[in-house]
Design a protein around this motif. Structure first.
Motif, short mmCIF file in Angstrom:
data_model
loop_
_atom_site.label_atom_id
_atom_site.label_comp_id
_atom_site.label_asym_id
_atom_site.label_seq_id
_atom_site.Cartn_x
_atom_site.Cartn_y
_atom_site.Cartn_z
N PHE A 177 1.10 0.45 -10.58
CA PHE A 177 0.45 -0.69 -11.22
C PHE A 177 1.31 -1.94 -11.35
O PHE A 177 0.78 -3.05 -11.31
CB PHE A 177 -0.03 -0.28 -12.62
CG PHE A 177 -1.10 0.78 -12.59
CD1 PHE A 177 -2.35 0.50 -12.09
CD2 PHE A 177 -0.84 2.05 -13.04
CE1 PHE A 177 -3.33 1.47 -12.04
CE2 PHE A 177 -1.81 3.04 -13.00
CZ PHE A 177 -3.06 2.74 -12.50
N ILE A 178 2.59 -1.81 -11.49
CA ILE A 178 3.44 -2.99 -11.77
C ILE A 178 4.11 -3.53 -10.51
O ILE A 178 4.06 -4.73 -10.25
CB ILE A 178 4.49 -2.64 -12.84
CG1 ILE A 178 3.79 -2.28 -14.15
CG2 ILE A 178 5.46 -3.79 -13.05
CD1 ILE A 178 4.69 -1.69 -15.20
N VAL A 179 4.73 -2.66 -9.74
CA VAL A 179 5.52 -3.11 -8.58
C VAL A 179 4.67 -3.85 -7.56
O VAL A 179 5.11 -4.90 -7.05
CB VAL A 179 6.28 -1.92 -7.95
CG1 VAL A 179 6.98 -2.33 -6.67
CG2 VAL A 179 7.27 -1.35 -8.95
N PRO A 180 3.44 -3.43 -7.22
CA PRO A 180 2.66 -4.22 -6.26
C PRO A 180 2.38 -5.64 -6.73
O PRO A 180 2.40 -6.57 -5.93
CB PRO A 180 1.35 -3.42 -6.12
CG PRO A 180 1.75 -2.03 -6.43
CD PRO A 180 2.78 -2.14 -7.51
N LEU B 159 5.61 -7.63 -6.23
CA LEU B 159 5.81 -7.95 -4.83
C LEU B 159 4.85 -9.02 -4.35
O LEU B 159 5.25 -9.93 -3.61
CB LEU B 159 5.65 -6.69 -3.97
CG LEU B 159 6.75 -5.64 -4.09
CD1 LEU B 159 6.39 -4.40 -3.27
CD2 LEU B 159 8.08 -6.20 -3.64
N ALA B 160 3.60 -8.94 -4.75
CA ALA B 160 2.62 -9.95 -4.35
C ALA B 160 3.02 -11.32 -4.89
O ALA B 160 2.88 -12.34 -4.20
CB ALA B 160 1.23 -9.56 -4.83
N ARG B 161 3.49 -11.37 -6.12
CA ARG B 161 3.92 -12.64 -6.70
C ARG B 161 5.14 -13.18 -5.97
O ARG B 161 5.25 -14.38 -5.72
CB ARG B 161 4.21 -12.46 -8.19
CG ARG B 161 4.43 -13.76 -8.92
CD ARG B 161 4.61 -13.55 -10.42
NE ARG B 161 3.50 -12.81 -11.01
CZ ARG B 161 3.64 -11.72 -11.77
NH1 ARG B 161 4.85 -11.26 -12.04
NH2 ARG B 161 2.60 -11.10 -12.26
N LYS B 162 6.06 -12.29 -5.61
CA LYS B 162 7.27 -12.71 -4.91
C LYS B 162 6.94 -13.23 -3.51
O LYS B 162 7.55 -14.19 -3.04
CB LYS B 162 8.23 -11.52 -4.80
CG LYS B 162 9.49 -11.82 -4.04
CD LYS B 162 10.36 -10.60 -3.91
CE LYS B 162 11.56 -10.91 -3.03
NZ LYS B 162 12.31 -9.72 -2.72
N GLN C 131 0.82 -1.21 0.00
CA GLN C 131 0.00 0.00 0.00
C GLN C 131 0.86 1.26 0.00
O GLN C 131 0.52 2.25 -0.66
CB GLN C 131 -0.94 -0.01 1.21
CG GLN C 131 -1.93 -1.14 1.19
CD GLN C 131 -2.68 -1.27 -0.13
OE1 GLN C 131 -3.18 -0.29 -0.67
NE2 GLN C 131 -2.75 -2.47 -0.65
N ILE C 132 1.97 1.24 0.71
CA ILE C 132 2.87 2.41 0.72
C ILE C 132 3.48 2.62 -0.66
O ILE C 132 3.60 3.76 -1.13
CB ILE C 132 3.95 2.24 1.81
CG1 ILE C 132 3.31 2.36 3.18
CG2 ILE C 132 5.07 3.25 1.64
CD1 ILE C 132 4.21 1.97 4.33
N VAL C 133 3.85 1.54 -1.33
CA VAL C 133 4.40 1.65 -2.70
C VAL C 133 3.37 2.27 -3.62
O VAL C 133 3.68 3.14 -4.43
CB VAL C 133 4.88 0.28 -3.20
CG1 VAL C 133 5.15 0.30 -4.69
CG2 VAL C 133 6.12 -0.17 -2.45
N ARG C 134 2.11 1.82 -3.51
CA ARG C 134 1.05 2.39 -4.34
C ARG C 134 0.86 3.88 -4.05
O ARG C 134 0.70 4.69 -4.97
CB ARG C 134 -0.26 1.65 -4.11
CG ARG C 134 -0.32 0.33 -4.78
CD ARG C 134 -1.67 -0.31 -4.61
NE ARG C 134 -1.72 -1.57 -5.32
CZ ARG C 134 -2.41 -2.61 -4.94
NH1 ARG C 134 -3.14 -2.55 -3.84
NH2 ARG C 134 -2.41 -3.72 -5.64
N ALA D 29 6.27 8.39 -15.30
CA ALA D 29 6.50 7.01 -15.71
C ALA D 29 6.85 6.12 -14.51
O ALA D 29 6.31 5.02 -14.36
CB ALA D 29 7.61 6.95 -16.75
N VAL D 30 7.72 6.61 -13.64
CA VAL D 30 8.10 5.83 -12.45
C VAL D 30 6.89 5.67 -11.53
O VAL D 30 6.66 4.59 -10.96
CB VAL D 30 9.28 6.50 -11.72
CG1 VAL D 30 9.52 5.87 -10.37
CG2 VAL D 30 10.53 6.44 -12.58
N GLY D 31 6.11 6.71 -11.38
CA GLY D 31 4.93 6.64 -10.53
C GLY D 31 3.90 5.65 -11.05
O GLY D 31 3.29 4.91 -10.27
#
Length: 69
Positions: free
Chosen positions: A55-58, A61-64, A15-18, A48-50
């Motif tokens: 959308f991508i990083v969460p 992380l969830a998959r990891k 949630q913090i990453v989002r 772009a980073v935001g």
């Protein structure tokens, strides 16, 4: 002594990453529109980073952190 739930900590990190991703997008839009005296290319990079952070990083992380079968 109580142990912390690792799932709760991982949820908080996602949630913090989002939230930071959304903040990057907003700051990027402000910079790109000239609200701050910074180069507009910096605003586009922040956008772009935001978007990636939102959308991508969460999902990565969830998959990891997925519980093994």
């Amino acid at each position: 002594m109580s142990e912390r739930d690792p799932a709760a900590a991982r949820f908080a990190v996602i949630q913090i990453v989002r939230l930071l991703g959304v903040a990057f997008v907003v700051c990027g839009i402000l910079i790109a529109n000239g609200a701050y005296p910074l180069p507009s290319w910096l605003g586009y990079i922040l956008i772009a980073v935001g978007l990636a952070d939102t959308f991508i990083v969460p999902k990565v992380l969830a998959r990891k952190w997925r519980t093994p079968k």
